[in-house]
Design a protein around this motif. Sequence first.
Motif, PDB file in Angstrom:
ATOM      1  N   VAL A 121       2.437   1.615   7.582  1.00 28.95           N
ATOM      2  CA  VAL A 121       3.586   1.855   6.697  1.00 28.95           C
ATOM      3  C   VAL A 121       4.775   2.338   7.513  1.00 28.95           C
ATOM      4  O   VAL A 121       5.882   1.784   7.431  1.00 28.95           O
ATOM      5  CB  VAL A 121       3.215   2.879   5.604  1.00 28.95           C
ATOM      6  N   ALA A 122       4.553   3.349   8.351  1.00 33.18           N
ATOM      7  CA  ALA A 122       5.658   3.888   9.142  1.00 33.18           C
ATOM      8  C   ALA A 122       6.081   2.921  10.236  1.00 33.18           C
ATOM      9  O   ALA A 122       7.239   2.918  10.649  1.00 33.18           O
ATOM     10  CB  ALA A 122       5.260   5.228   9.752  1.00 33.18           C
ATOM     11  N   PHE A 123       5.158   2.098  10.704  1.00 33.60           N
ATOM     12  CA  PHE A 123       5.500   1.092  11.711  1.00 33.60           C
ATOM     13  C   PHE A 123       6.578   0.156  11.163  1.00 33.60           C
ATOM     14  O   PHE A 123       7.559  -0.151  11.841  1.00 33.60           O
ATOM     15  CB  PHE A 123       4.243   0.299  12.105  1.00 33.60           C
TER      16      PHE A 123
ATOM     17  N   SER B  52       7.305  10.636  -2.237  1.00 35.31           N
ATOM     18  CA  SER B  52       7.400   9.491  -3.128  1.00 35.31           C
ATOM     19  C   SER B  52       8.594   8.684  -2.632  1.00 35.31           C
ATOM     20  O   SER B  52       9.718   9.181  -2.586  1.00 35.31           O
ATOM     21  CB  SER B  52       7.634   9.978  -4.564  1.00 35.31           C
ATOM     22  N   TRP B  53       8.354   7.453  -2.225  1.00 35.81           N
ATOM     23  CA  TRP B  53       9.411   6.701  -1.548  1.00 35.81           C
ATOM     24  C   TRP B  53       9.202   5.210  -1.764  1.00 35.81           C
ATOM     25  O   TRP B  53       8.092   4.711  -1.624  1.00 35.81           O
ATOM     26  CB  TRP B  53       9.381   7.038  -0.042  1.00 35.81           C
ATOM     27  N   ASN B 275      -5.609  -3.279  -0.592  1.00 36.54           N
ATOM     28  CA  ASN B 275      -5.018  -2.302  -1.502  1.00 36.54           C
ATOM     29  C   ASN B 275      -3.819  -1.626  -0.844  1.00 36.54           C
ATOM     30  O   ASN B 275      -2.760  -1.452  -1.459  1.00 36.54           O
ATOM     31  CB  ASN B 275      -6.087  -1.268  -1.889  1.00 36.54           C
ATOM     32  N   LEU B 276      -3.974  -1.283   0.436  1.00 33.81           N
ATOM     33  CA  LEU B 276      -2.863  -0.678   1.190  1.00 33.81           C
ATOM     34  C   LEU B 276      -1.677  -1.632   1.254  1.00 33.81           C
ATOM     35  O   LEU B 276      -0.535  -1.261   0.980  1.00 33.81           O
ATOM     36  CB  LEU B 276      -3.340  -0.320   2.610  1.00 33.81           C
ATOM     37  N   TYR B 277      -1.952  -2.879   1.583  1.00 30.90           N
ATOM     38  CA  TYR B 277      -0.896  -3.884   1.690  1.00 30.90           C
ATOM     39  C   TYR B 277      -0.200  -4.084   0.345  1.00 30.90           C
ATOM     40  O   TYR B 277       1.033  -4.069   0.259  1.00 30.90           O
ATOM     41  CB  TYR B 277      -1.478  -5.217   2.180  1.00 30.90           C
ATOM     42  N   ASP B 278      -1.001  -4.226  -0.692  1.00 32.50           N
ATOM     43  CA  ASP B 278      -0.427  -4.518  -2.006  1.00 32.50           C
ATOM     44  C   ASP B 278       0.406  -3.346  -2.517  1.00 32.50           C
ATOM     45  O   ASP B 278       1.469  -3.535  -3.101  1.00 32.50           O
ATOM     46  CB  ASP B 278      -1.548  -4.845  -3.000  1.00 32.50           C
ATOM     47  N   THR B 279      -0.079  -2.131  -2.302  1.00 30.67           N
ATOM     48  CA  THR B 279       0.641  -0.954  -2.771  1.00 30.67           C
ATOM     49  C   THR B 279       1.980  -0.803  -2.060  1.00 30.67           C
ATOM     50  O   THR B 279       2.986  -0.445  -2.665  1.00 30.67           O
ATOM     51  CB  THR B 279      -0.203   0.316  -2.509  1.00 30.67           C
ATOM     52  N   THR B 280       2.007  -1.105  -0.760  1.00 32.26           N
ATOM     53  CA  THR B 280       3.203  -0.838   0.031  1.00 32.26           C
ATOM     54  C   THR B 280       4.149  -2.031   0.084  1.00 32.26           C
ATOM     55  O   THR B 280       5.353  -1.881  -0.088  1.00 32.26           O
ATOM     56  CB  THR B 280       2.821  -0.458   1.475  1.00 32.26           C
ATOM     57  N   PHE B 281       3.602  -3.214   0.346  1.00 27.17           N
ATOM     58  CA  PHE B 281       4.476  -4.357   0.606  1.00 27.17           C
ATOM     59  C   PHE B 281       4.299  -5.489  -0.398  1.00 27.17           C
ATOM     60  O   PHE B 281       5.053  -6.448  -0.377  1.00 27.17           O
ATOM     61  CB  PHE B 281       4.214  -4.906   2.012  1.00 27.17           C
ATOM     62  N   GLY B 282       3.286  -5.412  -1.233  1.00 27.59           N
ATOM     63  CA  GLY B 282       2.989  -6.522  -2.121  1.00 27.59           C
ATOM     64  C   GLY B 282       3.654  -6.373  -3.471  1.00 27.59           C
ATOM     65  O   GLY B 282       4.879  -6.377  -3.577  1.00 27.59           O
ATOM     66  N   THR B 283       2.856  -6.187  -4.507  1.00 26.94           N
ATOM     67  CA  THR B 283       3.397  -6.140  -5.859  1.00 26.94           C
ATOM     68  C   THR B 283       4.065  -4.803  -6.158  1.00 26.94           C
ATOM     69  O   THR B 283       4.847  -4.700  -7.088  1.00 26.94           O
ATOM     70  CB  THR B 283       2.290  -6.408  -6.892  1.00 26.94           C
ATOM     71  N   GLN B 284       3.738  -3.757  -5.395  1.00 20.42           N
ATOM     72  CA  GLN B 284       4.414  -2.477  -5.591  1.00 20.42           C
ATOM     73  C   GLN B 284       5.177  -2.152  -4.306  1.00 20.42           C
ATOM     74  O   GLN B 284       4.918  -2.710  -3.274  1.00 20.42           O
ATOM     75  CB  GLN B 284       3.400  -1.366  -5.853  1.00 20.42           C
ATOM     76  N   GLN B 286       5.464   1.192  -2.934  1.00 19.70           N
ATOM     77  CA  GLN B 286       5.266   2.634  -2.863  1.00 19.70           C
ATOM     78  C   GLN B 286       4.823   3.029  -1.462  1.00 19.70           C
ATOM     79  O   GLN B 286       3.636   3.052  -1.165  1.00 19.70           O
ATOM     80  CB  GLN B 286       4.222   3.057  -3.898  1.00 19.70           C
ATOM     81  N   TYR B 287       5.821   3.321  -0.619  1.00 16.85           N
ATOM     82  CA  TYR B 287       5.519   3.634   0.773  1.00 16.85           C
ATOM     83  C   TYR B 287       4.695   4.919   0.900  1.00 16.85           C
ATOM     84  O   TYR B 287       3.763   4.987   1.691  1.00 16.85           O
ATOM     85  CB  TYR B 287       6.816   3.765   1.577  1.00 16.85           C
ATOM     86  N   GLY B 288       5.062   5.930   0.113  1.00 14.44           N
ATOM     87  CA  GLY B 288       4.354   7.208   0.195  1.00 14.44           C
ATOM     88  C   GLY B 288       2.893   7.043  -0.172  1.00 14.44           C
ATOM     89  O   GLY B 288       1.986   7.484   0.541  1.00 14.44           O
ATOM     90  N   LYS B 289       2.659   6.364  -1.290  1.00 14.71           N
ATOM     91  CA  LYS B 289       1.283   6.140  -1.732  1.00 14.71           C
ATOM     92  C   LYS B 289       0.532   5.271  -0.724  1.00 14.71           C
ATOM     93  O   LYS B 289      -0.631   5.540  -0.393  1.00 14.71           O
ATOM     94  CB  LYS B 289       1.294   5.473  -3.106  1.00 14.71           C
ATOM     95  N   GLY B 290       1.218   4.245  -0.200  1.00 16.34           N
ATOM     96  CA  GLY B 290       0.589   3.378   0.796  1.00 16.34           C
ATOM     97  C   GLY B 290       0.130   4.166   2.005  1.00 16.34           C
ATOM     98  O   GLY B 290      -0.984   3.978   2.504  1.00 16.34           O
TER      99      GLY B 290
END
Lengths: 273, 321
Positions: A121-123, B52-53, B275-284, B286-290
Amino acid sequence: MKRNSAKTIIFTSIMLVISIIFIFPFYTMLMMSSQFSEDIYKGIPLFLGGYFIQNIKTVFAANFQVFYLNSFIVASCATILSVFVSTITGYSFAKYKFRFKKQLFSFILITMMVPSQLGLVAFVVEMKQIGWMNTFLPLIIPAAATGFGVYWMKNYIESSLPIELIESGRIDGASEPRILFSISLACIKPAIFALGMMNFVTSWNSFLVPLVILNKLSTYTIPIGIITLNSAYRTDIAARIMALVIGTIPLVIIFISSSKSFISGITMGAIKG
Amino acid sequence: MNIQTIQGSTHHKKSIDGIKVWPFIFIVPFFVIYLAFGIFPIIYSFIISFTSWNGFEKPVFIGIQNYINIFTKDPYFIKSIGNTLIFMAIDTPILIVGGIVLAAVFNSRMVKFRGAFRLAIFSPYLTIPVSIGILFALLFDWNSGIINKLLLAVGVVDEGINWLGIPMLARGVICLMIIWKYIGYHMIFFNAAIVAIPMELYEAADVDGATVFQKFIKITVPMLKPIAEFLIIMNIIWGFQLFDEPMVLFSGWISGGAASAVGGPGRSCLTAIWNLYDTTFGTQMQYGKGASIAYGVFLFIIVFAIIGYRVIKGKGKEENE
């Protein structure tokens, strides 16, 4: 003797059956890539169809060569840089004495245990901040520092580069980099070659990082191009499978030409440790 | 004479300096790159995980809220870990046992054309993971998949099975995919270990009149234990990193994106990294949650690697006593 030859036939047949099961998906992929798209759904494509050339043309008409070129640039640069960094670092740990050597090497071993996704994420945030999004740099530079590469080069250099060679270089008055690059290099070529192959395959296959870094069509590498490009080929599924086949060719060449050094490379760490 | 000695000693001094300075110069690139692109993102991610970001606006510090969220409220984090554990629990024993058996057969002098067989069985490991996902999507497609066509042709089933639409079957396909990809890798490891077993052990057993099977159980299997242990730990670490193949399998590649579904049917195949990918870069977004998911997954990797290690070592002790 007769019993032995019967056994040979049985064991070889067992391996043959297993091998066919393993090859079958590749085989069907190759066969499908040569069909007319609509025919793929009709039966089981066990033989080459007549659309081989046609499908290749379709693939390249959709600018697949751009992805190909991108993948080559990324994989080649990543391979050269990571082999270079691994070699000098491994050489240093294998043939010199310096302060904190033990601690630093332990640190490198620990980095091998940390999954790369931990900082993902930070990357991405970091790449945005330094303006590296949609460039190849995030796929090339970070890949240069791999714990495995250093570990691999250090092990090999320790066991197959005689210290006498280095010392005779020093007596002749050669500088340290000169000793490494013009005297020692010949001894460690096999290790460099094998590591290069492994790194190339890793880079060529890499998916997650390119997926989050590359958003522009013109920067896509092959895995990203294949997966995201639904619209360009429309429903021409045979052509898309052809794109897969073409994307796999470099790996086949690499593996057939160097499967031995590849396999010894992969097993080395574990068997030794 | 005098001058020569002086020259000699400065020359000597220079090369000593070289020996002291160059090793550091040689290791600097590695550590600079790793600090900048390895360590820094890991620490930075840890900080992000307390915010939360959405990646664009100003991040808001929310303490351990993300961690509470993923462990107690969010249904997908625990589910993704559970899915991953299911895959591991099914795959690992099959890969270990299958790898040993394959290596034993492969290693017997009865087999001809070994090089070609090794190439065949090992090839899935080197193939682009994306294309493995696509291959299995093609093979197991409900309407046009070859597996269904074969089953229909043989007459085992009356109508095609919806392999990728039913949660348990979809999981089965993932397991099959992993086994297909990694068994060659396991075979090669065990093969290397079998080659390293001293022949004297087998010769001594021959003198005692042991059968092939006895030799396999009493000599080969125990000698392979260290490698098996290594591979089990590696399976745990890789298992949690599974992403490429499942994601592509359900990307709707065949249907042109129409049937794409995050995590497969009912998210039964959602892996931890997916799940990490989807939460951060996919359908959501949410960087903080990711970031907190990344740390959550890492925690599970550590815990299960330690448990795995303990179980292996504990068992070893009992057997020895």
